[in-house]
Write an enzyme that holds these catalytic residues in place. Structure first.
Site, PDB file in Angstrom:
ATOM      1  N   ASP A   8      -3.869   6.565 -10.258  1.00 49.08           N
ATOM      2  CA  ASP A   8      -4.998   6.168  -9.425  1.00 49.08           C
ATOM      3  C   ASP A   8      -5.591   4.920 -10.052  1.00 49.08           C
ATOM      4  O   ASP A   8      -5.291   4.591 -11.201  1.00 49.08           O
ATOM      5  CB  ASP A   8      -6.039   7.291  -9.377  1.00 49.08           C
ATOM      6  N   ASP A  29      -2.614   0.418 -10.124  1.00 52.62           N
ATOM      7  CA  ASP A  29      -2.940  -0.182  -8.833  1.00 52.62           C
ATOM      8  C   ASP A  29      -1.600  -0.477  -8.188  1.00 52.62           C
ATOM      9  O   ASP A  29      -0.891  -1.398  -8.606  1.00 52.62           O
ATOM     10  CB  ASP A  29      -3.751  -1.464  -9.039  1.00 52.62           C
ATOM     11  N   VAL A  30      -1.225   0.314  -7.190  1.00 55.33           N
ATOM     12  CA  VAL A  30       0.112   0.201  -6.600  1.00 55.33           C
ATOM     13  C   VAL A  30       0.362  -1.134  -5.908  1.00 55.33           C
ATOM     14  O   VAL A  30       1.501  -1.471  -5.613  1.00 55.33           O
ATOM     15  CB  VAL A  30       0.413   1.370  -5.630  1.00 55.33           C
ATOM     16  N   SER A 113       1.596   8.441   8.671  1.00 55.69           N
ATOM     17  CA  SER A 113       0.447   8.992   9.385  1.00 55.69           C
ATOM     18  C   SER A 113       0.811   9.079  10.860  1.00 55.69           C
ATOM     19  O   SER A 113       1.683   8.358  11.333  1.00 55.69           O
ATOM     20  CB  SER A 113      -0.751   8.052   9.206  1.00 55.69           C
ATOM     21  N   TYR A 126      -5.236  -0.124   8.816  1.00 51.97           N
ATOM     22  CA  TYR A 126      -4.615   1.138   8.416  1.00 51.97           C
ATOM     23  C   TYR A 126      -3.468   1.484   9.370  1.00 51.97           C
ATOM     24  O   TYR A 126      -2.362   1.822   8.941  1.00 51.97           O
ATOM     25  CB  TYR A 126      -5.659   2.257   8.408  1.00 51.97           C
ATOM     26  N   LYS A 130       0.509   1.766   8.363  1.00 54.00           N
ATOM     27  CA  LYS A 130       1.287   2.994   8.502  1.00 54.00           C
ATOM     28  C   LYS A 130       2.497   2.801   9.417  1.00 54.00           C
ATOM     29  O   LYS A 130       3.535   3.441   9.223  1.00 54.00           O
ATOM     30  CB  LYS A 130       0.406   4.155   8.966  1.00 54.00           C
TER      31      LYS A 130
END
Length: 173
Positions: A8, A29-30, A113, A126, A130
């Protein structure tokens, strides 16, 4: 029986969540390739190998479509899509090395999602991210099949999380 490493950007919350389930914790941090590389190296150092990736990092920003800024867009796409790509690629590279050394092929699960197909204008970045994760899953499943690495996606509906509470749920009230 799985040995788990969680990551995270919020160290205190991440450490707390990891300790609750007996997992290791690593700051990551991806959206940053160096952080992802460090996470994969830590996983291999701690456990000797990486067999499964659950690609679950995501953020959302709820705003009217016309109010979304470039910074909003870049932040959401950076974590949700770029981060998913960086994690998947780094883990797959490690898995391919492990397979060459005689280890069984692993599995990757991308969390998409219902919004990979269902458009909601109040969470446009978002929704777009997705949709990208859905295609990332399809492309990487084909690209990694010859190595025996399975790549699947899960596209759940709304789940009561802090992220949901800060986006759509607040807007519906």
């Amino acid at each position: 029986g799985a040995r788990v490493i969680m990551c995270d950007v919020l160290d205190e919350a991440g450490v707390t969540a990891a300790s609750r389930i007996g997992a290791n914790y690593h700051h990551c941090d991806v959206s940053k390739a160096a952080d992802v590389k460090s996470l994969v190296a830590a996983t291999v150092r701690d456990f000797g190998a990486v067999d499964i990736l659950v690609n679950n990092a995501a953020i959302s920003i709820a705003k009217d479509f016309l109010d979304v800024t470039e910074e909003d867009f870049d932040r959401v796409i950076g974590v949700n899509l770029k981060g998913s790509f960086l994690m998947l690629q780094a883990v797959a590279r490690e898995m391919v090395k492990q397979i060459a050394a005689g280890r069984k092929a692993g599995a990757i699960v991308n969390m998409s999602s219902v919004n990979d197909t269902l458009a909601i204008p109040q969470i446009a970045p978002y929704t777009m991210s997705k949709g990208g994760v859905k295609q990332l899953t399809a492309v990487s499943a084909l690209a990694l099949a010859s190595h025996g690495i399975r790549v699947n996606g899960i596209g759940p509906g709304s789940i009561r999380t802090d992220m949901l509470a800060g986006t759509l749920q607040d807007k519906a009230a």
